[in-house]
Design a protein around this motif. Structure first.
Motif, mmCIF file in Angstrom:
data_model
loop_
_atom_site.group_PDB
_atom_site.id
_atom_site.type_symbol
_atom_site.label_atom_id
_atom_site.label_comp_id
_atom_site.label_asym_id
_atom_site.label_seq_id
_atom_site.Cartn_x
_atom_site.Cartn_y
_atom_site.Cartn_z
ATOM 1 N N LEU B 6 5.403 0.146 3.638
ATOM 2 C CA LEU B 6 5.120 -0.307 5.109
ATOM 3 C C LEU B 6 6.491 0.204 6.305
ATOM 4 C CD1 LEU B 6 4.393 -2.154 6.830
ATOM 5 C CD2 LEU B 6 5.938 -3.759 5.783
ATOM 6 N N ILE B 96 -1.989 0.483 12.017
ATOM 7 C CA ILE B 96 -2.692 -1.204 12.367
ATOM 8 C C ILE B 96 -2.138 -1.341 13.417
ATOM 9 C CG2 ILE B 96 -2.861 -3.812 11.994
ATOM 10 C CD1 ILE B 96 -2.949 -2.336 9.088
ATOM 11 N N TYR B 109 2.243 -0.897 12.976
ATOM 12 C CA TYR B 109 2.469 -0.439 11.872
ATOM 13 C C TYR B 109 2.183 0.113 10.870
ATOM 14 C CZ TYR B 109 0.464 -4.880 9.757
ATOM 15 O OH TYR B 109 -0.136 -5.769 9.130
ATOM 16 N N LEU B 111 0.393 1.258 7.080
ATOM 17 C CA LEU B 111 1.123 0.653 4.982
ATOM 18 C C LEU B 111 -0.098 2.156 4.618
ATOM 19 C CD1 LEU B 111 -1.063 -2.647 5.502
ATOM 20 C CD2 LEU B 111 1.063 -2.022 4.854
#
Lengths: 281, 281
Positions: B6, B96, B109, B111
């Motif tokens: 992340l 996102i 962020y 992922l």
């Protein structure tokens, strides 16, 4: 901003500004989860059993584990106890369950926010709506389980976009219609029309099962009102003696105007509000 | 579980098990936000500019603030630097952006997860699909902005439900079709058919703009392949010399079987893989 509350399923209250959801929870990444929303007024949650039942139904449709009913009751109780009912006599409670990250646990919690002033005003003064094409015919959707008919899933992006579109275009809310002109529902409400003194609401195909409509169907006969469930068209709206949007938080809003055309105020409005136990303005 | 990463938009890496999303973020509560997904292989992100462009387009359609492009590049770079490319030569990166809580900031962020073994196998061995009714005719959706045509919104619940339905019924993936039998797209992929030696893909109405299809359209002529964009029906699928699902992570999967009926393997498969720069098995 007015006070908001966040309660976890163990009954604890957490500051809502504390992040509790993982970035890789499918609830965020894919809108994969379920919710339900209800009104609490003066310390009492309305129709909690029914909303917990619908949350469980939604979870089943999405193939999620059964929601922790006792946990949701603990969380709702924690909010009801801690809420300042003098300052804010009505609160909207959202019960949320996410799927969680791949291979991990989902997130269950209850969010509470004051019933906002605009929503409260709409309850007593009514709304202007746009009739927006939902892009599909409702009939038959109920037989397509992969479209999640009947579930309140977290994937509410289109409903929110429709409301934004209405507000950007001088209205307050939306009635979704099919390409052929059948009436479906609002983004967060159900439609009721007064046709010649009989209340009508569309069938549960392509639309969500409404707890407020269920209450209406149950209580109307004793109040001497007839309610029929059957297909409605935009032409029915234009010839109606009145129209309303029913939902669990706002409870009721008369439709004053649709696509800029004024609609009459039904003489059944007062009776309908008494049946639904809508607080006086 | 294999390593996941992340990265935040300031370029920092955070343990994915640390919650960073608020419970009242509309990204969770209403699936209100946007995303994009791309493949990174051996330290290189594929078509990053195009995916950032589509993320910005999606945000615009949802009336979200413009995504922080420099921030997403920092986050992607952080993942590319830290990822163990020896252990996991391919990673799927999800960009996102949520809307955030009412009156608050959204969450942006990246992922990263390894391309999973099943997806990789499908790339080289193909998939069995079910043809599932999407409930609407595609034509005209492009003119209904409140349905968010062309946006990759976080409200992906139906796409996920369709994939679950396919897997529960002995297939791997889905091709959505309209009630009248037109071919739309997969839940996370685009459809290409080989009809008499010419590649065909449906028009962008009711379906998402595919970056892989754009790449195909751009590069096919130089490879001597013709690609046509136009309406396709289920009958076209049955008479096709072959069919594929194209997407950014799996890249390509031949459709071996649809609704239990075997489909032929197109002689253009190898050429298509070379055009799309698909790694050797």
């Amino acid at each position: 901003m007015a006070t908001r509350m966040l309660a976890l399923l163990d009954g604890s209250l957490v500051d809502p500004s504390t992040p509790i959801v993982r970035a890789d929870d499918d609830g965020v990444v894919r809108g994969d989860g379920v919710f339900d929303a209800l009104l609490a007024a003066n310390g009492i949650a309305r129709d909690l059993d029914e909303h917990l039942g619908r949350l469980a139904d939604s979870a089943k449709i999405l193939a999620l584990p059964a929601p922790d009913e006792a946990g949701y009751r603990r969380a709702v109780d924690a909010v009801l106890q801690a809420w300042d009912w003098q300052a804010e006599p009505e609160a909207v409670l959202r019960l949320i369950q996410t799927r969680g990250p791949a291979g991990g646990q989902g997130n269950g919690y209850v969010l509470a926010a004051p019933l906002d002033a605009a929503t409260r005003r709409e309850r007593y003064e009514g709304v202007r709506v746009l009739l927006l094409d939902r892009g599909f015919e409702g009939n038959g959707i109920v037989d397509l389980p992969w479209l999640l008919p009947g579930a309140k899933s977290l994937s509410y992006g289109i409903n929110m976009a429709a409301k934004r579109y209405a507000i950007a275009n001088g209205a307050d809310d939306v009635i979704f219609v099919t390409p052929s002109g059948a009436i479906l529902e609002g983004p967060t409400s159900s439609v009721v029309l007064d046709l010649d003194g009989v209340l009508h609401t569309p069938p549960l195909d392509g639309i969500l099962r409404s707890i407020t409509i269920a209450e209406l169907l149950e209580k109307a006969p004793a109040a001497g009102l007839e309610v029929k469930v059957g297909a409605l068209t935009v032409d029915d709206l234009w010839r109606a003696r009145g129209a309303w949007l029913l939902s669990s938080g706002r409870l009721i809003a008369s439709v004053n105007e649709a696509d800029g055309k004024p609609l009459p105020a039904s003489p059944l409005d007062g009776a309908l509000r008494r049946i639904l136990d809508v607080p006086e303005a």
